[in-house]
Every structure is written in C-alpha cells, then in structure tokens.
Design a protein around this motif. Sequence first.
Motif, mmCIF file in Angstrom:
data_model
loop_
_atom_site.group_PDB
_atom_site.id
_atom_site.type_symbol
_atom_site.label_atom_id
_atom_site.label_comp_id
_atom_site.label_asym_id
_atom_site.label_seq_id
_atom_site.Cartn_x
_atom_site.Cartn_y
_atom_site.Cartn_z
ATOM 1 N N GLY A 122 -8.216 10.036 -10.747
ATOM 2 C CA GLY A 122 -8.985 8.829 -10.522
ATOM 3 C C GLY A 122 -8.579 8.047 -9.291
ATOM 4 O O GLY A 122 -9.117 6.959 -9.035
ATOM 5 N N VAL A 123 -7.661 8.587 -8.479
ATOM 6 C CA VAL A 123 -7.179 7.899 -7.281
ATOM 7 C C VAL A 123 -7.927 8.429 -6.061
ATOM 8 O O VAL A 123 -8.099 9.648 -5.887
ATOM 9 N N GLU A 124 -8.368 7.520 -5.209
ATOM 10 C CA GLU A 124 -9.068 7.880 -3.977
ATOM 11 C C GLU A 124 -8.183 8.760 -3.100
ATOM 12 O O GLU A 124 -7.016 8.444 -2.863
ATOM 13 N N VAL B 77 0.854 -1.185 0.000
ATOM 14 C CA VAL B 77 0.000 0.000 0.000
ATOM 15 C C VAL B 77 0.892 1.237 0.000
ATOM 16 O O VAL B 77 1.766 1.372 0.863
ATOM 17 N N LEU B 78 0.664 2.131 -0.960
ATOM 18 C CA LEU B 78 1.506 3.323 -1.099
ATOM 19 C C LEU B 78 0.610 4.550 -1.178
ATOM 20 O O LEU B 78 -0.433 4.527 -1.843
ATOM 21 N N ALA B 79 1.024 5.603 -0.491
ATOM 22 C CA ALA B 79 0.279 6.869 -0.517
ATOM 23 C C ALA B 79 1.192 7.982 -0.992
ATOM 24 O O ALA B 79 2.361 8.046 -0.604
ATOM 25 N N VAL B 80 0.648 8.858 -1.837
ATOM 26 C CA VAL B 80 1.361 10.053 -2.275
ATOM 27 C C VAL B 80 0.760 11.241 -1.538
ATOM 28 O O VAL B 80 -0.417 11.586 -1.733
ATOM 29 N N ILE B 81 1.556 11.856 -0.673
ATOM 30 C CA ILE B 81 1.081 12.968 0.153
ATOM 31 C C ILE B 81 1.499 14.275 -0.503
ATOM 32 O O ILE B 81 2.687 14.495 -0.754
ATOM 33 N N GLY B 82 0.518 15.099 -0.780
ATOM 34 C CA GLY B 82 0.799 16.351 -1.477
ATOM 35 C C GLY B 82 0.504 16.260 -2.959
ATOM 36 O O GLY B 82 0.936 17.119 -3.748
ATOM 37 N N ALA B 83 -0.195 15.198 -3.358
ATOM 38 C CA ALA B 83 -0.604 15.077 -4.755
ATOM 39 C C ALA B 83 -1.679 16.120 -5.047
ATOM 40 O O ALA B 83 -2.722 16.143 -4.400
ATOM 41 N N ALA C 150 5.422 15.015 -0.828
ATOM 42 C CA ALA C 150 5.728 16.098 -1.760
ATOM 43 C C ALA C 150 4.978 17.353 -1.328
ATOM 44 O O ALA C 150 4.118 17.870 -2.043
ATOM 45 N N VAL C 151 5.281 17.816 -0.123
ATOM 46 C CA VAL C 151 4.675 19.034 0.408
ATOM 47 C C VAL C 151 5.796 20.029 0.710
ATOM 48 O O VAL C 151 6.967 19.650 0.758
ATOM 49 N N PRO C 152 5.483 21.314 0.914
ATOM 50 C CA PRO C 152 6.530 22.278 1.263
ATOM 51 C C PRO C 152 7.304 21.847 2.511
ATOM 52 O O PRO C 152 6.753 21.196 3.409
ATOM 53 N N LEU D 149 -3.001 2.054 -4.227
ATOM 54 C CA LEU D 149 -2.475 3.408 -4.338
ATOM 55 C C LEU D 149 -3.510 4.407 -3.817
ATOM 56 O O LEU D 149 -4.689 4.355 -4.173
ATOM 57 N N TYR D 150 -3.043 5.330 -2.951
ATOM 58 C CA TYR D 150 -3.898 6.380 -2.406
ATOM 59 C C TYR D 150 -3.193 7.721 -2.564
ATOM 60 O O TYR D 150 -1.967 7.798 -2.702
ATOM 61 N N ALA D 151 -3.999 8.775 -2.512
ATOM 62 C CA ALA D 151 -3.462 10.134 -2.509
ATOM 63 C C ALA D 151 -3.930 10.837 -1.242
ATOM 64 O O ALA D 151 -5.008 10.542 -0.715
ATOM 65 N N VAL D 152 -3.114 11.766 -0.755
ATOM 66 C CA VAL D 152 -3.463 12.552 0.424
ATOM 67 C C VAL D 152 -3.505 14.012 0.022
ATOM 68 O O VAL D 152 -2.491 14.587 -0.407
ATOM 69 N N ASN D 153 -4.682 14.587 0.125
ATOM 70 C CA ASN D 153 -4.885 15.995 -0.188
ATOM 71 C C ASN D 153 -6.167 16.428 0.538
ATOM 72 O O ASN D 153 -7.242 15.890 0.285
ATOM 73 N N PRO D 154 -6.074 17.380 1.461
ATOM 74 C CA PRO D 154 -7.252 17.744 2.272
ATOM 75 C C PRO D 154 -8.339 18.472 1.507
ATOM 76 O O PRO D 154 -9.446 18.654 2.014
ATOM 77 N N THR D 155 -8.053 18.878 0.242
ATOM 78 C CA THR D 155 -9.048 19.679 -0.488
ATOM 79 C C THR D 155 -9.609 18.967 -1.709
ATOM 80 O O THR D 155 -10.309 19.577 -2.508
#
Length: 890
Positions: A247-249, A205-211, A267-269, A235-241
């Motif tokens: 197409g990724v959850e 399980v892999l998550a991209v944070i800041g996608a 990939a965040v500041p 595959l998941y993405a992390v974005n609060p907005t």
Amino acid sequence: MDGDALPPGYPHEWEADVVLRDGSVGHVRPILPQDADRVRRFHAGQSAESIYLRFFAPLKELSEKDIHRFTEVDYVDRVALVVTHREEIIGIGRYDMISPTSAEVAFNISDHYQGRGIGSVLLEHLADIGRDAGLTSFEAEVLPQNHRMLAVFADAGYAVSRRVEDGVVVVHFDIEPTEKSESVRLAREHRAESLSISGLLAPQVLAVIGAGRTPGSAGHEILRHLLDGGFTGQLYAVNPTAEEILGVETHPRVAAIPAQVNVAVVAVPAASVLEVVDDCAQAGVHAVVIVSAGFAEKGKEGQRLERRLLRLARDSGMRIVGPNSFGIINTALSMNASLAPQRIPAGHFGLFAQSGPLGIAVLQSAGRRGLGLSSFASAGNRLDVSGNDLMQYWIDDDQTHGVGLYLESMGNPRKFSRIARRLAMAKAVIVVKSGVSRHGAPPGHRVRETEVDPAAFTAMLRQAGVVHVDTIHQMFDAAQVLIYQPEPPGDRVAIVGNSVQLSALTAQAAESAGLRIAHGPSSVDAEAPLDQFRKKLQKAFADPGVDSVVVTFTPPLIGREEEAIAIIGEVAAGSEKTCVATMIGTRGIADGPPLTVEVPTDDGRAPRKLPLYTTPEDAIRALGHATRYAAWRRKEKGELLSRAGVVKVGAQEIVDAALAAEPGGLMLPHEEARKLLATYGIDLWPRVRVTSADEAVAAAEEVGFPVVVKSLSPMVRGQATLQGVRLDLPNGDAVREAYDSLEDRLAAYDRAAYVVQRMAHPGVSCVVAGTEDHLFGPVVSFAIAGLAHDLLHDVAYRIPPLTDVDVDELISEIKAAPLLTGYKGAPPVDRLALADVVGRLSMLSDDLPELASIVLNPVIAHPAGVDVLGAEVVLAPPAKRKDIRRRALT
C-alpha cells in the motif's frame, strides 16, 4: 580529487571529513595545482559583493597569475585548504607567513554555503597546521562591512585585537589554544554532530530502497515494520518494477520521489549499493542506512567497495549507517526502520549496537524487560556513524535519560572518552565491552591495533564516568536502576527480607561490591504476615543513615508474590531512596529475565519503576554500578593542569632535530633527554657513563659525593638477584671498590654499561611512563618500581589530557599506593611534587606524538620532594592521531 600526480610535499595528513553546522559533511584537503578550473568556477559563482569583500576590488575574473598564486603553494610558508562538496570547491582558506611566527590568513566561502560554519572549520584547521609549523599568531585584513568574517574571528575563542588602517580592519590573535577556544571548538563539533544524527533519527520523509513484494526479504520486512509501527512521517518505497508495495507509493529511484527524502534505508545487493547511494546523493538525501551485507566482512573486494562508498557519501555531504546494519529506531516517531519484528515500547533508554545479530539480542532483551527505548541504531561495519555520533545526539535528546552501547570495536577511544564524559555528567552511559585488542574486532570493522595493556581501556572508561559491564544481561540490570530509580546519595545500604539465610548472602554480596551495610540484614519469618514485612521496610526507608534499600523476598505460598511486590512498590514510592528487589522462588530464572514494575505515586509525579531481579547478586551488582556512578557524578572533576614552565616550542625543536638526524627513530641520549624534559619543567639528574674504575672515581668527584654506581645492562636490570647497583658511596676508594666488585659479580653478563650518579634521597622508587599507542594515542601510567611493577603488573593508566584530580587518582589507584602515604610508620612522600612530575609527563606525551615512549625510572619520591634519576625516551615518526585538535570524522 583528480588522479594527476600530487605535488612534492603534499600533506595527506591535512585531509579530513568534517560535519558542518547544518549536519552535512564537507571534505577538507590541501589545495592542488589541478584545482585551477575549480577555483575559476568557484569565483564565477560568487556574487559581486562577496568578491569585493574578499579582494577589496570588483574582480569579475581571476587572471592566470592569480590562479597560479592561489593554487601553487609550498605547504610550508604558503598554505591553502579547500572544502569540497561532490569535488567542487565551496570554501577556501589560506595563510601566508609574514614572519617566522606569524602569518596572514584569508577566507572565501561560497555564497551558496554561507552559514554552515565553513569559515570556522578552515580557521580551526589552519591554526592547528600553523601551530605545528611553529606559528604563534595570525593576522587578517577585513573590510568593516564583512560582518560574517569578523564574526568568524570574534567567535573562535581567541583573544582578538583590532585596529583600523586605511579603512580596513586588521585583526590579530594568538593561535595557541586557550580554555575558551577549546570550549568553542568542542561545542561546535558537538552541535554539528548532534544535528547530523538528529537528521538521521528524526526524518520527515523516509524511503526504503529495495523493498520487494516477497515477505521475508530485508526491504519488504523493514517497510512492513515501519507500517506496523505507525511511522509518523511520509513513507515511500523504491522499486523499479512495482507501483506500490504493502500500500506504499513506489518509485523507480529516489530522485523520482516528489518529496525531499531525508533518510533512505538501502536493502539491495552489495553490487548495486554504490549506484543507489549515488542516486541518493544527487537527490540531496541526508543519510542512508545500509542493511545490505557483502562488504568488508567478505574480504578485500568488499573493503574496496566500502572505501568507494564512504568517499562518495562524504564528498556528497551524506552520513552512512552500516553497511550490514540492523537498522534504526526512534520510538518518538513510531519509526521502526529495522529488521526487528517486535514493537519496541517507548521509553528513555538509548541503545547502540554494532553487529546485526547482537542488535537482535539487545532489542529482544529490552522488550522482554519492558525497559522502553527512546532510540536505537545498529552500526554494522561502522563505516561512518559510530557510537560517538550517537552519544553526541543523546546529550541533547530530552527523551533519553540513559544510554547503553554494545561495542565490538572502538575506532577512536580518545574522542569516545571526552564525549562519554560529557554525556555521563547528565545521563548514565553503560558500555558492554570486554576490552580492546586486535583480536576482538569483527570482520569489516576498521580499527587500529593497540599495544597497551587492556587495563588502560578499563581505566579510560572509569575516567570518563562510564559504567562498564561484561554482558547484555548486566547492562539492562544496571539500566533498570540508573534510569528508573533515584540516584544513590551514598554507599550505605539497608537489607530487608523474609529469609535470614538469603539476607546474609545478600549482605556478603553487598560488601564484596564495595557497599556498606548500614541497616540490617533485617528479616521477618518466612511465614510472617505481610504487615510485619511492611513495617520492616518502612523502618529501613525511614533510617536517615541509609542511602539505598535492598529487598529480598521468597514467597512461601503461591499468590503472595504480587502482594509483596505491591507493598515494596508502595513503600519505595513514598521515599527518595534507591530501591532494588529480588524475588526468589515463584519468579525464578526459568521464568525469564528480571522485570521493572511500574509503581504509581500519590503526589502526581510520573510513575516510578521498581527493578526486580532473579538473584541477589544481580540486584547488588546493579546497585553497585549505580552507586559508583553517582559518586563519580558528585566528585570534583578538577582543573586542567597548569602549563607553567612548559616550553612546547623548545621541546618540538629538540624532537625535530633528533628525527632529522635519525628519520627512522631513535632513543635519545641521556643529555638530550635531560634537555627535552627540562622544557616541561622535569629535572632529570645528570649521570656519567664510565668504563673503568678510574673513570668512575673521576665521575664521582664531578657529580659530588655520595654517589651510586649502577649497571645499565638490560640483562642485569631484569634480574633482581644480580644486584647491579652500589649505593651511598662516600669517597673515591669506595667507588673503586664498588666498580671492581660489580665487574667481578657480573662477569658472565653485559658489564660494559655502568654509570655514576649522585646519591638520591631515600624514598619510594616509582615508574612514570607515557606511550604513544596507535589506537589510544598517548597513554600515561604510574607504578611503584620493582616487583609490583615488573611481576605483579600493579600499574594504573590514564588518557591525557588530565586534570589535577585525574593525576591524584592515577597515583592512588595502584594497590601499592599505601607505600606513598606512610606505610608502617615510614614518612609520607611529597605527593604534590610527585603529582607535578606525573602531570608534566602527561602534558609532554599529549603534546608530542613523536614520543613513541618515555619512561622515567626510577623516580624517587620522598618527604622533601621528588628526584628523577633515569629516563628512556624513544622517538619515532609520528602516527596520525585519531582525535586531533581540529574537527574531523574518523
């Protein structure tokens, strides 16, 4: 750790981060008085059975007296270490001295962290601390039903004895490292670190944070590359907005993802990274890949942020790739979690690079050559995961048949050397690195300065069997042969071509590379039919005196090139001999880099790839690397040096006493140096310092004629024309005359440093030295004394610990080595005796980090043995070595 004041004598050097058996990270540190509440919580979380096994009684609560006894230690006679996770204690180990040389040990491991090797880690660290304190053995009392703890002792590699007293098993063992205990320690380190990287490179399980939704942003592009590559995991993405991206959850934070995330790409500041990584830690993420920039490479504030980031990750058991990483790739999972847009073909070459820009160059070059990859990682600022970690993983990875590392800096050369040596025994290790110096490290890389000659770094690579190249271009040239061609069984080559001139140039290049021409150069006419060329090739491959075949071809007409390649491939595929080919003309440098051409076989074997090069020099250089690597693999590696006659405890006592008197460091007087060297079986000849002719005569009568009188003045010894020595003086009159003549001759120089010493046997004067370097640790060197050493820098280097083969090669490597073997009719020296002195000095340097430098000069080697006439021994407070005899991430 709490911010309270540390107790007196708190040993910071005992702190370490360690990879545990399951691949997570634990923090080892000395116990503190302010750990009282942590110890209470630890005890309260233990089962009744665990409490009984530790204390032999059902102690539901620890008394204040117990808490005080456990947490208040002096770090000398009573030592206790804890292993923590997110600042909570998960393991405790301690020893209490019961004699000047023995201590009783006890361990208590959290029920929730059993099976992670914490007890073994604590035993390793306590044993190393105990040895430094002069202990030689440990004892422990264990209930018979405590199988886990009995296994910790039994599996440690020490010779363990047991006896039963009043229903309790009393375990006793010596803690001096043995071949078996060292093997166990290194095997455990390897398994743990390999598993740790396996969890990084093979996530389910892999998550991209800041996608984000914006194309071109780092998070968006990495998510797209994972999708385009067909990543086989979840595959998941992390974005609060956002609810979904590409197409990724999408979820607002990692903790909200319904699956257990193994790896997160961040990939965040930079200012938000700490908060994100803390969220990952709370969610139990195994590793984070931080592509964000703006850390140590930006200055002191970035360095402080990095330190906080590393501490948070290590305390939480996580691994970090980066920051400022280019990403990671695993073609077996179709995982391209990197900024590389191109799809990397699957293959058998593992790659490691540090900076992002070079990561791009490396991947692009691999893609153009069709040299498929197994896995790739970019370390960025190398805050945590390094090339050493990747090599541990590649040792076990069946998909990887050879590896390349582009190193801009090196944090732990000793560990690199021993891991690379193990990996190189099975798979080629190719390193691109010009050297190691304080000027070569990129901004953001944590490195120590080094003072040793750059030749020591090259020698370390050669000692470990590493293929050392200067450029990315050369790395891939070598990889094409090392991965896709049979290993050359020797250095005999055949050269076949269709140009006499080109074949001759190729032969010259081969001889310059240390290869022997055993067949040819053989050429057909440039206009000859290709069948003639085929027959020449077949004859070369059939020659039993040939190990490798070098083919050079210049197509006279357009369209003949592919036919020639097919013929070369067909003939090469029917042989087990190594083959490299150069295509000149239609396949020129302007058409791009060399290629590997897949060649089918008729016997059902996997297709073999034929390396094609644009120039003969490239082909020969690559073949030379492959030939030398194969020779290293075949040769005997030797045995670790015998420690017969070594009394380490005695040496340590001498060093400790000297530094107690001069804490800042000192040069040992000659007699103290004699005593120190004697503990390692090195006989330093006595000498007497004199300040007058009368004293010189008396000294000569004391040591016995014939004698020498020599000046010790650095000004005199540094000038070969001054001749500050008088040799072979047979009586008192000769001594008096020699002393007076030296006084007159050296009147303008520092004259007040003369010594009288017995005349040595005639022989070859050598220099044997050891240096404690901040980066490398101990470095041993050998040279012939005089101009070869002082002016020409004809010096060989090795990194301890050494084998007998290492010592022999160290002595043989210098250009002046023929002087030792009977140059121009001189009798050969006693090589065994010389090797013994070199080996003993290497063990002394390896054992005692307080030896800032030790120089034996002159060491006179002669047919009957070796005479050690001079020694300069400088002691200093020991710096913490990067690779110590206990597991630690550095």
